[in-house]
Design a protein around this motif. Structure first.
Motif, PDB file in Angstrom:
ATOM      1  N   PRO A   1     -29.831   9.955  23.732  1.00  0.00           N
ATOM      2  CA  PRO A   1     -29.939  10.776  24.945  1.00  0.00           C
ATOM      3  C   PRO A   1     -31.264  11.550  24.945  1.00  0.00           C
ATOM      4  CG  PRO A   1     -28.356  11.727  23.395  1.00  0.00           C
ATOM      5  CD  PRO A   1     -28.775  10.404  22.827  1.00  0.00           C
ATOM      6  N   HIS A   2     -31.727  11.900  26.128  1.00  0.00           N
ATOM      7  CA  HIS A   2     -32.921  12.728  26.247  1.00  0.00           C
ATOM      8  C   HIS A   2     -32.653  14.047  25.522  1.00  0.00           C
ATOM      9  CE1 HIS A   2     -36.719  13.525  28.121  1.00  0.00           C
ATOM     10  NE2 HIS A   2     -36.304  14.729  28.431  1.00  0.00           N
ATOM     11  N   PRO A   3     -33.584  14.550  24.701  1.00  0.00           N
ATOM     12  CA  PRO A   3     -33.297  15.811  23.994  1.00  0.00           C
ATOM     13  C   PRO A   3     -32.988  16.941  24.974  1.00  0.00           C
ATOM     14  CG  PRO A   3     -35.332  14.815  23.191  1.00  0.00           C
ATOM     15  CD  PRO A   3     -34.904  14.008  24.375  1.00  0.00           C
ATOM     16  N   ASP A   4     -32.020  17.776  24.623  1.00  0.00           N
ATOM     17  CA  ASP A   4     -31.715  18.943  25.456  1.00  0.00           C
ATOM     18  C   ASP A   4     -32.818  19.986  25.308  1.00  0.00           C
ATOM     19  OD1 ASP A   4     -28.861  18.283  26.337  1.00  0.00           O
ATOM     20  OD2 ASP A   4     -28.791  17.959  24.172  1.00  0.00           O
ATOM     21  N   VAL A   5     -33.405  20.031  24.115  1.00  0.00           N
ATOM     22  CA  VAL A   5     -34.461  21.012  23.846  1.00  0.00           C
ATOM     23  C   VAL A   5     -35.571  20.306  23.086  1.00  0.00           C
ATOM     24  CG1 VAL A   5     -35.010  23.183  22.662  1.00  0.00           C
ATOM     25  CG2 VAL A   5     -32.692  22.823  23.560  1.00  0.00           C
ATOM     26  N   ASN A   6     -36.835  20.538  23.473  1.00  0.00           N
ATOM     27  CA  ASN A   6     -37.958  20.052  22.674  1.00  0.00           C
ATOM     28  C   ASN A   6     -38.796  21.246  22.236  1.00  0.00           C
ATOM     29  OD1 ASN A   6     -40.315  18.857  21.579  1.00  0.00           O
ATOM     30  ND2 ASN A   6     -39.933  17.006  22.794  1.00  0.00           N
ATOM     31  N   LEU A   7     -38.930  21.412  20.931  1.00  0.00           N
ATOM     32  CA  LEU A   7     -39.632  22.592  20.406  1.00  0.00           C
ATOM     33  C   LEU A   7     -41.154  22.403  20.400  1.00  0.00           C
ATOM     34  CD1 LEU A   7     -37.314  23.334  17.320  1.00  0.00           C
ATOM     35  CD2 LEU A   7     -37.157  24.324  19.609  1.00  0.00           C
ATOM     36  N   ASN A   8     -41.604  21.157  20.617  1.00  0.00           N
ATOM     37  CA  ASN A   8     -43.041  20.867  20.740  1.00  0.00           C
ATOM     38  C   ASN A   8     -43.898  21.472  19.626  1.00  0.00           C
ATOM     39  OD1 ASN A   8     -43.076  19.336  23.196  1.00  0.00           O
ATOM     40  ND2 ASN A   8     -42.485  21.227  24.244  1.00  0.00           N
ATOM     41  N   VAL A   9     -43.456  21.326  18.378  1.00  0.00           N
ATOM     42  CA  VAL A   9     -44.240  21.955  17.306  1.00  0.00           C
ATOM     43  C   VAL A   9     -45.516  21.179  16.991  1.00  0.00           C
ATOM     44  CG1 VAL A   9     -42.242  23.042  16.205  1.00  0.00           C
ATOM     45  CG2 VAL A   9     -43.035  20.823  15.384  1.00  0.00           C
ATOM     46  N   GLY A  10     -45.511  19.876  17.140  1.00  0.00           N
ATOM     47  CA  GLY A  10     -46.718  19.071  16.883  1.00  0.00           C
ATOM     48  C   GLY A  10     -47.137  19.068  15.429  1.00  0.00           C
ATOM     49  N   SER A  11     -48.403  18.715  15.201  1.00  0.00           N
ATOM     50  CA  SER A  11     -48.920  18.564  13.837  1.00  0.00           C
ATOM     51  C   SER A  11     -49.413  19.891  13.278  1.00  0.00           C
ATOM     52  CB  SER A  11     -50.066  17.560  13.832  1.00  0.00           C
ATOM     53  OG  SER A  11     -49.595  16.310  14.292  1.00  0.00           O
ATOM     54  N   GLY A  12     -49.607  19.910  11.965  1.00  0.00           N
ATOM     55  CA  GLY A  12     -50.124  21.105  11.298  1.00  0.00           C
ATOM     56  C   GLY A  12     -49.928  20.946   9.810  1.00  0.00           C
ATOM     57  N   SER A  13     -50.393  21.923   9.051  1.00  0.00           N
ATOM     58  CA  SER A  13     -50.150  21.884   7.614  1.00  0.00           C
ATOM     59  C   SER A  13     -48.643  22.003   7.390  1.00  0.00           C
ATOM     60  CB  SER A  13     -50.873  23.042   6.927  1.00  0.00           C
ATOM     61  OG  SER A  13     -50.233  24.253   7.305  1.00  0.00           O
ATOM     62  N   HIS A  14     -48.197  21.766   6.162  1.00  0.00           N
ATOM     63  CA  HIS A  14     -46.759  21.863   5.889  1.00  0.00           C
ATOM     64  C   HIS A  14     -46.236  23.245   6.229  1.00  0.00           C
ATOM     65  CE1 HIS A  14     -45.936  17.963   4.027  1.00  0.00           C
ATOM     66  NE2 HIS A  14     -47.214  18.004   3.770  1.00  0.00           N
ATOM     67  N   ALA A  15     -46.988  24.277   5.831  1.00  0.00           N
ATOM     68  CA  ALA A  15     -46.523  25.643   6.091  1.00  0.00           C
ATOM     69  C   ALA A  15     -46.444  25.903   7.590  1.00  0.00           C
ATOM     70  CB  ALA A  15     -47.455  26.644   5.413  1.00  0.00           C
ATOM     71  N   VAL A  16     -47.490  25.507   8.298  1.00  0.00           N
ATOM     72  CA  VAL A  16     -47.530  25.767   9.742  1.00  0.00           C
ATOM     73  C   VAL A  16     -46.392  25.023  10.441  1.00  0.00           C
ATOM     74  CG1 VAL A  16     -48.863  25.285  11.848  1.00  0.00           C
ATOM     75  CG2 VAL A  16     -49.987  26.286   9.840  1.00  0.00           C
ATOM     76  N   GLN A  17     -46.249  23.742  10.099  1.00  0.00           N
ATOM     77  CA  GLN A  17     -45.229  22.930  10.776  1.00  0.00           C
ATOM     78  C   GLN A  17     -43.820  23.478  10.497  1.00  0.00           C
ATOM     79  OE1 GLN A  17     -44.969  18.736   9.541  1.00  0.00           O
ATOM     80  NE2 GLN A  17     -45.745  18.270  11.585  1.00  0.00           N
ATOM     81  N   THR A  18     -43.560  23.790   9.217  1.00  0.00           N
ATOM     82  CA  THR A  18     -42.238  24.286   8.838  1.00  0.00           C
ATOM     83  C   THR A  18     -41.967  25.635   9.523  1.00  0.00           C
ATOM     84  OG1 THR A  18     -42.566  23.186   6.712  1.00  0.00           O
ATOM     85  CG2 THR A  18     -40.756  24.748   6.834  1.00  0.00           C
TER      86      THR A  18
END
Ligand code: UD1
Length: 362
Positions: free
Chosen positions: A54-71
């Motif tokens: 199903p289409h996601p109900d929510v997309n957080l749009n975090v994208g790329s980044g270092s491990h710390a940034v992404q997490t």
């Protein structure tokens, strides 16, 4: 009962799909959150399409980044969603940064969290996924394991056996259900272009293989040699594509560099490949199920059942071993194996039954 699923990166999608179907067949209310860790159409959208997610109900749009940034981004952005949606269970999958980030937030909010594909250990803490696995398993309330080694690892770490359920491999559920569609796609899209010729398949994206230019160059050189004997199809992960720009290695015409493939295309090719060379986790399992020899460019694996029972061979960084094993596979002497227990297409059914047994729908 309300279940919230968190997915973020390519290998999560095929694990969540059968669990979502099994719970919807049981009338459970569900919410799908996509963290946006993977965002390219070829890394995300096509999987939703092929897997019927199903289409996601929510997309957080975090994208790329270092491990710390992404997490950290996943944690910051998912917290208000969990507070608002008040799920009875959160399901997290596999070992990517989105998995551990969501599990940490659940633990602090006292939201019950279940980990699907729990207990796997490479015992190699230089691998970011190993940290994600250890932390997620430590804090999750319920641990669904794909193979008995997962149960053993968890017990050895002191996890109470009541928190562990050996349910089998959800990724194989998806493979079993979509194999007929992949075979159709083989006939309509791939069979004629490959013209009956044998081929091998290659994927490469682990930081330990692709982030060091010299190492990546040496791997490509060995692969290019093998490609003199057999065409090799190489769908390239975005991370690897970036790194390939900076290496000066030969790319013979029979090493076919292509964009990442959708689920059905990759399954269609995997099933027909003479052998697969990879550093992926999931592909070690899919090839074992399909009975196709898999040469894994890693020193260790968190999926040892694919070696003990399946078709997987660890090559490490020994490129002579790669050449040798590729030749064995080419000459029909590739490793044979059997299908591990409970890799039967019904793991998600077992997960759904367990969740409902613990907390029945209203
Ligand atoms: C992630 C997982 C890895 C999994 C892999 C499957 C972690 C720690 N790693 O690694 O376990 O095997 O996914 O693909 O979670 N990029 C794009 N488009 C995208 C996604 C990524 O261009 O849609 C590029 C970006 O430059 C990004 C890089 O790929 O920086 C790496 O992406 P990232 O999600 O950080 O890790 P993966 O290598 O994909």
């Amino acid at each position: 009962m309300r279940v919230l699923h968190v997915v973020g990166a390519r290998p999560n999608f095929m694990k969540a799909a059968p669990v979502i179907s099994a719970l919807s067949r049981r009338g459970v209310e569900q919410i799908l959150v996509h963290t946006g860790q993977h965002y390219d159409a070829a890394m995300s959208d096509i999987f939703f399409h092929h897997l019927g997610l199903p289409h996601p109900d929510v997309n957080l749009n975090v994208g790329s980044g270092s491990h710390a940034v992404q997490t950290a981004e996943v944690m910051t952005r998912i917290e208000p969603v969990l507070v608002e949606k008040k799920p009875d269970w959160v399901l997290v999958y596999g070992d990517v940064n989105s998995t551990v980030a969501a599990a940490l937030v659940c633990a602090k909010l006292l939201v019950r969290v279940a980990h699907v594909e729990a207990g796997l250990r490479s015992n190699d803490r230089t691998m970011p996924e190993e940290i994600n696995r250890i932390v997620t398993d430590r804090i999750a309330d319920l641990l669904f394991t794909p193979s008995p080694d997962g149960d053993e690892n968890l017990k050895a770490e002191g996890v109470a056996p009541e928190r562990i359920r050996f349910v089998g491999n959800v990724m194989i559920d998806t493979l079993v259900s979509l194999r007929p569609a992949a075979r159709e796609l083989w006939e309509s899209r791939w069979a004629s272009s490959l013209d009956g010729e044998r081929f091998a398949l290659l994927t490469l994206h682990r930081p330990s293989n692709v982030d060091d230019v010299a190492k990546l160059g040496a791997i490509i050189e060995a692969i290019a040699e093998i490609a003199r004997e057999i065409p090799i199809i190489f769908p390239i992960h975005p991370r690897t594509r970036q790194m390939l720009r900076s290496i000066d290695a030969p790319f013979p015409p029979k090493l076919q560099l292509i964009d990442p493939l959708g689920y059905l295309d990759f399954l269609a090719l995997q099933e027909r490949a003479a052998f697969v060379i990879t550093d992926s986790g999931g592909i070690q399992e899919e090839t074992t199920y399909l009975g196709v020899p898999c040469l894994t460019l890693r020193a260790n694996t968190e999926r040892p059942v694919t070696i003990d029972l399946g078709t997987n061979t660890l090559i490490g960084s020994d490129l002579d071993a790669l050449r040798r094993e590729a030749r064995n596979a080419l000459e029909g002497r590739g490793k044979k194996g059997t299908i591990p227990p409970l890799w039967d297409g019904r793991a998600a059914e077992r997960i759904a039954d367990e969740l409902i047994a613990i907390l029945p729908p209203h």
